[in-house]
Design a protein around this motif. Sequence first.
Motif, short mmCIF file in Angstrom:
data_model
loop_
_atom_site.label_atom_id
_atom_site.label_comp_id
_atom_site.label_asym_id
_atom_site.label_seq_id
_atom_site.Cartn_x
_atom_site.Cartn_y
_atom_site.Cartn_z
N PRO A 15 0.80 -1.23 0.00
CA PRO A 15 0.00 0.00 0.00
C PRO A 15 0.84 1.28 0.00
O PRO A 15 0.36 2.32 -0.44
N HIS A 16 2.07 1.19 0.48
CA HIS A 16 2.95 2.37 0.41
C HIS A 16 3.20 2.75 -1.05
O HIS A 16 3.36 3.94 -1.36
N ARG A 17 3.23 1.78 -1.94
CA ARG A 17 3.40 2.07 -3.37
C ARG A 17 2.21 2.86 -3.90
O ARG A 17 2.36 3.76 -4.75
N VAL A 18 1.04 2.58 -3.39
CA VAL A 18 -0.15 3.35 -3.79
C VAL A 18 0.02 4.81 -3.42
O VAL A 18 -0.29 5.71 -4.21
N ILE A 19 0.54 5.07 -2.22
CA ILE A 19 0.75 6.45 -1.78
C ILE A 19 1.77 7.13 -2.69
O ILE A 19 1.59 8.29 -3.07
N TRP A 20 2.83 6.42 -3.03
CA TRP A 20 3.86 6.97 -3.92
C TRP A 20 3.24 7.39 -5.26
O TRP A 20 3.54 8.47 -5.78
N GLU A 21 2.39 6.54 -5.80
CA GLU A 21 1.75 6.86 -7.08
C GLU A 21 0.79 8.05 -6.93
O GLU A 21 0.71 8.91 -7.82
N LEU A 22 0.06 8.11 -5.82
CA LEU A 22 -0.82 9.25 -5.60
C LEU A 22 -0.02 10.55 -5.49
O LEU A 22 -0.44 11.60 -6.00
N MET A 23 1.13 10.50 -4.83
CA MET A 23 1.96 11.69 -4.67
C MET A 23 2.42 12.24 -6.01
O MET A 23 2.65 13.44 -6.15
N HIS A 24 2.57 11.35 -7.00
CA HIS A 24 3.02 11.78 -8.32
C HIS A 24 1.88 12.04 -9.30
O HIS A 24 2.08 12.63 -10.35
N ALA A 25 0.68 11.61 -8.94
CA ALA A 25 -0.47 11.80 -9.83
C ALA A 25 -1.23 13.09 -9.57
O ALA A 25 -1.98 13.55 -10.43
N LEU A 26 -1.04 13.67 -8.39
CA LEU A 26 -1.81 14.84 -7.99
C LEU A 26 -0.90 16.03 -7.68
O LEU A 26 0.23 15.85 -7.22
N ASP A 27 -1.41 17.22 -7.92
CA ASP A 27 -0.75 18.45 -7.49
C ASP A 27 -1.30 18.77 -6.10
O ASP A 27 -2.47 19.15 -5.97
N PRO A 28 -0.48 18.63 -5.05
CA PRO A 28 -1.00 18.83 -3.69
C PRO A 28 -1.62 20.21 -3.47
O PRO A 28 -2.54 20.35 -2.66
N ALA A 29 -1.13 21.22 -4.17
CA ALA A 29 -1.66 22.57 -3.99
C ALA A 29 -3.06 22.72 -4.57
O ALA A 29 -3.82 23.61 -4.15
N LYS A 30 -3.43 21.87 -5.52
CA LYS A 30 -4.72 21.98 -6.18
C LYS A 30 -5.66 20.84 -5.80
O LYS A 30 -6.74 20.70 -6.39
#
Length: 557
Positions: free
Chosen positions: A376-391
């Motif tokens: 599941p940590h890999r899922v977080i890694w992919e989310l971190m790269h798929a989204l712009d945290p500011a938006k």
Amino acid sequence: MRGADLVANALKAEGVEFVAGVTGGSTMALYDAIHSAGIRILVCRNERGAADIADGYARMSGKPGVVLVEQGPGAINALSGIANSYPDSVPVILLMGGVPQRFVGRTAYQENDLMDLFRTVTKWEMTVPLVERIPEAMRRAFSIVSAPRPRPVAIEIPANISSANCEDATLTYEPLRQKHFRFRAPGADIERAADLLAKSQRPMVLAGAGAIWSDATAELVALAERLGIPVATSLAGKGSFPENHPLALGLGALSRARYNTKQAAYCADQSDVVLTIGAGFRQQGTRGFSPLPAGKKIIQVDVDPSEFNKSYMVDLALLGDAKLVLQDLLAALGPKPRNNFWGGVEALKKEIAGLRKATREGWMADLTSDAVPINPHRVIWELMHALDPAKSLMLHDSGSPRGLICYHWESPAPKTFMAFGNQSCMGWSIGAAIGAKLGAPDKQVVALVGDGSFGMTGMEINTAVRNNIKVAYVVLNNGGFDLTRVQASKAFNKPPDFPWMQLSGDIAKVAEGLGAHTETVKEPGAIKGALQRAFAAKEPAVVEIYTMVGAPEATRI
């Protein structure tokens, strides 16, 4: 004019944008009046979901969320949602239908003492006794949820009151003339706080949810930069201080939180004065109320005096609004920057950066794992790269998804991450994401949910579909209550083999049946594409990802 029209007029006058709930006999007149007043109605699948939607909207917008539920079981279904909002200080107005007054006390159909049921999870509650009292009840409700520490309120409106006619022209509702109440701490206390900070060697700041509710981020940044001191946040305060700032410590506490970063632990251990801003010392934020290291002085800023000296003795209590207290503290400290704390600000920044790097490197094997079932940590890694945290806005649910996302996700500003905590009702994020999207329609709203939590409230995805509210859910499916399995392993010193911890089901098929765009992921290489398609979908989306059992907890520091 009916009593129900008086309620609708009050909601309209106070700028309420929508009401969430499930209709029934005792609320028919209320729903009719609210619809006629032009207020949007979200008919939900369950009253619990309606309460979560109102909660998420209130957290995101800062405005009260409104729930309307039927008498008896309808109100009771909403109870866990309201209980979730209460300790997190969320302004929710719960309107409940009630048994006709002539039947009260006769064990009438769906009769319950709703005031007793809700008294411990609301700041104020009232059963409306006369139709003429409706404007007063609504005015008090909006006033109380606008108070410095907002919490839910509950109003029971008996069916005969909402349907009763009232021609009294004096009952026209006038909206509140003041929507927010703020107050400053005494000047002498501000001077004492400034003196304590100035004379310290290694001061730090711990910011909580109160900093977000008060909109105190600019003042927090100004204080940190002027003094050259580090800032940690509680889980509920995540994002109140930009986590990409070189003085940001991420999640921390006194002396340890459940999800504590290395850099926050280092500073908590070394600090001599800690300034807390709207942060309560809760069980999960103190490792079970562990004793504080000797020699620390605590300056606690809060709008609620009952928070002072509750779990720990404080050296100085500043009763006041976080934003105003910080403004006054900055004025008392003077405009000249300081660079003598922590051996100099550049040395401190270097230490923080080194600990951040060590933390990330320590998790890289998990974050980039190609294991199947998926780590599941890999899922977080992919989310971190798929989204712009500011938006974007990231929400978490109860259990292991919370620890996974809050530990790794970097929040650059307030309201880019929405946390909940003290009650931790499973399934909160599914409704809360819907409400948050209504409060911030331009944000990409994503909730990380476990398969256990999905089972609690997943039907509300249909509420998002029917109302065209585009949110995305990433569901980690490990076939059971994984955090409970981990805890059981520790408790019994062996892997659990209890069937009551196991779950099954095809979540993507359920979500498809509810009208959502769905993706099923069983290989780590497929995560990226699935997320991209889900975020680009025209309808609400559910990405079901099959993950491993017993993944490492994000709690090691």
